[in-house]
Write a protein that holds these residues in place. Structure first.
Motif, mmCIF file in Angstrom:
data_model
loop_
_atom_site.group_PDB
_atom_site.id
_atom_site.type_symbol
_atom_site.label_atom_id
_atom_site.label_comp_id
_atom_site.label_asym_id
_atom_site.label_seq_id
_atom_site.Cartn_x
_atom_site.Cartn_y
_atom_site.Cartn_z
ATOM 1 N N ARG A 1 43.668 39.316 38.676
ATOM 2 C CA ARG A 1 43.303 38.691 37.122
ATOM 3 C C ARG A 1 42.036 38.308 36.839
ATOM 4 N N MET A 2 41.488 37.662 37.733
ATOM 5 C CA MET A 2 40.105 37.216 37.615
ATOM 6 C C MET A 2 39.158 38.430 37.594
ATOM 7 N N ASP A 3 39.324 39.538 38.443
ATOM 8 C CA ASP A 3 38.402 40.693 38.613
ATOM 9 C C ASP A 3 38.576 41.302 37.106
ATOM 10 N N VAL A 4 39.843 41.676 36.659
ATOM 11 C CA VAL A 4 39.983 42.171 35.367
ATOM 12 C C VAL A 4 39.531 41.580 34.124
ATOM 13 N N ALA A 5 39.546 40.147 34.131
ATOM 14 C CA ALA A 5 38.829 39.516 33.217
ATOM 15 C C ALA A 5 37.422 39.649 33.294
ATOM 16 N N ARG A 6 36.864 39.419 34.259
ATOM 17 C CA ARG A 6 35.464 39.684 34.454
ATOM 18 C C ARG A 6 34.900 41.044 33.948
ATOM 19 N N ARG A 7 35.762 42.045 34.207
ATOM 20 C CA ARG A 7 35.379 43.340 33.821
ATOM 21 C C ARG A 7 35.685 43.476 32.562
ATOM 22 N N SER A 8 36.353 42.901 31.780
ATOM 23 C CA SER A 8 36.792 42.780 30.478
ATOM 24 C C SER A 8 35.524 42.117 29.444
#
Length: 292
Positions: free
Chosen positions: A59-66
């Motif tokens: 989730r942290m990775d997707v949020a950062r890429r978002s």
């Protein structure tokens, strides 16, 4: 409006090569992710509710890429709204059932809140649709409002309808044969909303897609915009058969289910920084709380 420093900066950025702009957006997105604690918290809560099987690291990775995609799409407005027509045409491709956009009768274009939504709207008006419209929320500052309006009216014959003016001008526009670029997948509060599942969580959703399609006697054509290394791709889907039906709640739930499928293909490009689950059913507490 053209002398406002922010607008001047966007005009100055427009001629730069796309890789340079995307790199700048990458830096800005990472900075926002580090500093905008409240928005980061909202995005992570949304992802936790939508994808409970993911690990916290995922989730942290997707949020950062978002956040990066959010910043890149904002900077891309420099060339979408100010670069020569040929540049925009080269960088934004329409794919799929594009002929749906060239039929004479009106359609409601279901355009979910992926970060490329402004690029998608511009390309549709530039490359396919003769007459279009969109529901518009005025911006807080006069210069920003004028810039956004000018950008969204840049291509084709576009009518921007103030959200505060209600349904009548929207229906009138559809019955005149205009296409409506509609983004109905946000939590706009309890008024006129219905609770339908969104990734299995009851989400307040205004049933504007089936309602306006029925009142405007229009087809519903989904248009999903994806950010790519070379710009954007706008995938046009065939008009939904038998939509809307007789039950606006069921129609709105179907809209959310199909949106979920598209989000799963590019979760980092969806607008997770919005409080999609802000309005809760009676008696349920807020899901957001305070940012850590």
């Amino acid at each position: 409006m053209t002398t406002h420093p922010g607008v001047w900066l966007m005009r100055a950025l427009a001629p730069l090569p796309l890789p340079w702009l995307r790199a700048l957006g990458g830096v800005l997105g990472r900075l926002l992710f580090a500093l905008a604690r409240r928005r980061r918290h909202i995005a992570l809560v949304n992802l936790r509710l939508a994808f409970p099987a993911w690990s916290e690291a995922e989730r942290m990775d997707v949020a950062r890429r978002s956040f990066i995609a959010f910043a890149q799409s904002f900077i891309d407005r420099a060339w979408v709204w100010h670069a020569p027509d040929a540049v925009v045409r080269q960088r934004i491709r329409l794919t799929g059932a594009v002929d749906e956009l060239r039929r004479p009768e009106a359609a409601v274009l279901f355009a979910p809140h992926f970060y490329g939504m402004d690029a998608g709207g511009a390309a549709i008006m530039q490359q396919a649709v003769a007459k279009g419209g969109s529901i518009y929320s005025p911006q807080s500052g006069a210069a920003t409002d004028a810039w956004v309006r000018a950008g969204r009216e840049r291509f084709g014959d576009v009518v921007l309808i103030n959200r505060r003016d209600g349904v009548k001008p929207v229906v009138k526009s559809l019955r005149e044969g205009r296409y409506l670029y509609l983004l109905p997948d946000m939590d706009l509060g309890p008024e006129e909303s219905v609770f339908v599942p969104f990734f299995g969580v009851p989400a307040a959703t205004v049933p504007s897609l089936p309602r306006l399609a029925r009142l405007g006697r229009a087809r519903v054509v989904p248009t999903v915009t994806r950010m790519t290394p070379g710009g954007y791709e706008v995938q046009v889907h065939p008009a939904w058969s038998g939509y809307p039906g007789d039950d606006p709640v069921a129609d709105t739930a179907l809209m959310n289910r199909r949106l979920e499928d598209w989000i799963r293909t590019m979760p980092e490009q969806y607008y997770w920084v919005h409080k999609r689950f802000k309005t809760r059913p009676a008696g349920e507490p807020s899901v957001y709380g305070r940012a850590p």
